[in-house]
Design a protein around this motif. Structure first.
Motif, mmCIF file in Angstrom:
data_model
loop_
_atom_site.group_PDB
_atom_site.id
_atom_site.type_symbol
_atom_site.label_atom_id
_atom_site.label_comp_id
_atom_site.label_asym_id
_atom_site.label_seq_id
_atom_site.Cartn_x
_atom_site.Cartn_y
_atom_site.Cartn_z
ATOM 1 N N ARG A 45 1.683 -3.588 -9.913
ATOM 2 C CA ARG A 45 2.570 -3.062 -10.730
ATOM 3 C C ARG A 45 2.154 -1.324 -11.059
ATOM 4 N NH1 ARG A 45 2.616 -5.896 -17.012
ATOM 5 N NH2 ARG A 45 3.464 -3.870 -18.295
ATOM 6 N N ALA A 46 3.653 -0.783 -11.518
ATOM 7 C CA ALA A 46 3.400 0.756 -11.467
ATOM 8 C C ALA A 46 4.178 1.090 -12.412
ATOM 9 C CB ALA A 46 3.422 0.826 -10.555
ATOM 10 N N PHE A 99 2.258 7.220 -11.680
ATOM 11 C CA PHE A 99 2.417 6.595 -11.322
ATOM 12 C C PHE A 99 0.804 6.124 -12.239
ATOM 13 C CE2 PHE A 99 6.667 7.210 -10.671
ATOM 14 C CZ PHE A 99 7.377 5.823 -11.825
ATOM 15 N N GLN A 100 1.146 4.241 -13.064
ATOM 16 C CA GLN A 100 -0.223 4.310 -13.411
ATOM 17 C C GLN A 100 -1.009 2.945 -12.981
ATOM 18 O OE1 GLN A 100 -1.320 3.987 -17.205
ATOM 19 N NE2 GLN A 100 -3.136 5.746 -16.939
ATOM 20 N N VAL A 101 -1.277 3.017 -11.603
ATOM 21 C CA VAL A 101 -1.035 1.459 -10.613
ATOM 22 C C VAL A 101 -1.966 0.409 -10.474
ATOM 23 C CG1 VAL A 101 -0.925 0.744 -8.561
ATOM 24 C CG2 VAL A 101 0.430 3.018 -8.897
ATOM 25 N N GLN A 102 -1.305 -0.706 -10.659
ATOM 26 C CA GLN A 102 -2.175 -1.750 -10.979
ATOM 27 C C GLN A 102 -1.706 -2.373 -9.176
ATOM 28 O OE1 GLN A 102 -2.428 -4.458 -14.453
ATOM 29 N NE2 GLN A 102 -1.439 -3.051 -14.950
ATOM 30 N N ALA A 154 0.498 -1.367 0.246
ATOM 31 C CA ALA A 154 -0.078 -0.327 -0.073
ATOM 32 C C ALA A 154 0.687 0.898 0.344
ATOM 33 C CB ALA A 154 -1.052 0.014 1.550
ATOM 34 N N ARG A 155 1.989 1.170 0.577
ATOM 35 C CA ARG A 155 2.933 2.186 0.956
ATOM 36 C C ARG A 155 3.518 3.174 -0.208
ATOM 37 N NH1 ARG A 155 5.628 6.546 1.654
ATOM 38 N NH2 ARG A 155 6.710 6.761 3.748
ATOM 39 N N LEU A 156 4.052 1.790 -0.795
ATOM 40 C CA LEU A 156 4.795 1.654 -2.196
ATOM 41 C C LEU A 156 3.468 2.445 -3.298
ATOM 42 C CD1 LEU A 156 6.663 -2.080 -1.705
ATOM 43 C CD2 LEU A 156 7.972 0.979 -2.237
ATOM 44 N N THR A 157 2.886 1.884 -3.481
ATOM 45 C CA THR A 157 1.841 2.410 -4.777
ATOM 46 C C THR A 157 1.067 3.453 -4.102
ATOM 47 O OG1 THR A 157 0.394 1.015 -3.505
ATOM 48 C CG2 THR A 157 1.016 -0.333 -5.199
ATOM 49 N N ALA A 158 1.579 3.834 -2.926
ATOM 50 C CA ALA A 158 0.965 5.505 -2.906
ATOM 51 C C ALA A 158 2.132 6.065 -3.010
ATOM 52 C CB ALA A 158 -0.062 5.147 -1.538
ATOM 53 N N PHE A 159 2.095 5.984 -3.276
ATOM 54 C CA PHE A 159 4.444 6.986 -3.502
ATOM 55 C C PHE A 159 4.352 6.656 -4.797
ATOM 56 C CE2 PHE A 159 8.665 7.924 -3.975
ATOM 57 C CZ PHE A 159 9.086 8.458 -2.874
#
Ligand SMILES: [Zn+2]
Length: 391
Positions: A66-67, A52-55, A41-46
């Motif tokens: 995947r970002a 970045f487009q995040v899945q 969660a922390r990495l994708t929020a960052f």
């Protein structure tokens, strides 16, 4: 250093504080394989905050993601890991792997509009659980790397250089089914499953004299019977078999190890059941990608030393057999010989040596990504090298 490279490095430099805080935050919230909810969660929020487009989740795995930035192919993947070890925390420094992939992606993102293609951080959980099914194996099965043209990964270590000589691995669950009886009144009516396990270990120990020096066989008894006054109807062990050469592992060593269990079955009369729970490949470092990393490391002023003989195993090996891939290590400031998977490593993974290695690794990978995306023929060359090495 040309202007594109300078832009890339200064973009990473600008985010230095945020990257260090990110890695430290993961280190302070260690989570074991497939439980990395905080980290993912922390990495994708960052990455989402930075465009970045995040899945997330990704590939059917709850803590994978995947970002991506950029458009179309080629797509270069930067591999993040972020699982920790029980009790020890980040004793393998995977928080730094995550931080380096994110940092490299930020560097590449700063110039992506001037390049062809895209860059994706792929968050791969549960690298440490090699005796079950680790994250990259699940993601590969789900086709999560099917549109990836090349993959790069950094791993912290006590030396700096290209990853070399890791081991292919097979994990076996071996169980014996016997027959219970009173251990004193009528033991002749029983069949002792625990003896099947013990004889398997003894037969493997006899086999050791005849295996190649680089092979490893190690295991534990997962079920050793219930109570001492009943003949054990069930017993089981988990055995890991490793070798650098996958052909030797699969064609020679593994049949011999499995025969140790079959022999124990004949000797005791207990039925044996052998299940291969995990197959990990040795890493095939792509020569073209490795050359780019080597050049980038020189450009960053952290030249690679001798290739680093890892000795252990990683699911990055499986990835490297599916797409062109290269892995490398950067020294986190611990003296060679420091035990790995230890509290010393967990400490260094949150200290200045770890931070420096993470940022150096981010710079190295970012420069390699930029080369790949501004000279698409390199991607083709990497693919050709992959094809010929896979033969
Ligand atoms: Zn590791």
């Amino acid at each position: 250093m040309d202007s594109l490279q300078t832009q890339v490095l200064s973009a990473i430099d600008e985010e230095r504080g945020a990257l260090v805080r990110l890695a430290d935050d993961l280190r302070d919230h260690p989570e074991v394989g497939y439980q990395e909810h905080y980290a993912a969660a922390r990495l994708t929020a960052f990455l989402r905050e930075r465009g970045f487009q995040v899945q997330f989740p990704y590939g059917g795995v709850d803590t994978a993601f995947r970002a991506q930035v950029g458009a179309d192919r080629p797509t270069i993947a930067l591999i993040a890991e972020y699982d920790a070890l029980p009790e020890i925390g980040h004793g393998c420094g995977h928080n730094l792997i995550a931080g380096s992939a994110v940092g490299a992606a930020l560097g590449a993102a700063a110039v992506i509009s001037q390049l062809e293609g895209s860059v994706a951080v792929i968050g791969t959980p549960a690298e440490e659980i090699l005796y079950q099914t680790p994250g990259k194996v699940l993601l590969l099965r789900a086709g999560a790397f099917s549109d990836i043209d090349a993959a790069l990964e950094f791993h912290p270590w006590t030396a700096t250089g290209l990853l070399s000589k890791d081991r292919a691995l097979v994990s076996l669950n071996i169980s014996f089914h016997g027959r219970p009886a009173h251990a004193a009144a009528d033991p002749w009516n029983g069949i002792n499953a625990l003896d099947g396990v013990l004889l398997t270990f003894n037969a493997i120990n006899a086999l050791r004299q005849h295996i190649k020096p680089e092979a490893r066989i190690h295991g534990n008894i997962t079920h050793g019977g219930e109570v001492p006054n009943v003949i054990h109807a069930f017993a089981a062990a988990q055995i890991i078999v490793r070798a650098e050469d996958r052909r030797y592992l699969f064609e020679e060593l593994l049949p011999k190890v499995e025969n140790c269990a079959r022999g124990a079955s004949i000797a005791t009369g207990a039925q044996v059941e052998i299940v291969r729970t995990s197959e990990i490949d040795s890493t095939l470092n792509n020569s073209v990608l490795a050359g780019l990393l080597e050049q980038a490391a020189r450009d960053c002023g952290v030249p690679f030393g001798e290739p680093v003989e890892l000795g252990a195993s990683t699911d990055f090996g499986n990835l490297s057999r599916a797409v062109p891939a290269a892995g490398f290590m950067v020294d986190i400031g611990l003296p060679p010989g420091t035990p790995w998977h230890s509290r010393d490593v967990a400490q260094a993974a949150g200290g200045p040596g770890g931070h420096r290695a993470m940022l150096d690794a981010a710079r190295i990978m970012a420069l390699a990504v930029v080369e790949l995306l501004r000279r698409p023929e390199l991607v083709q060359q990497a693919h050709a090298a992959f094809q010929s090495a896979s033969k």
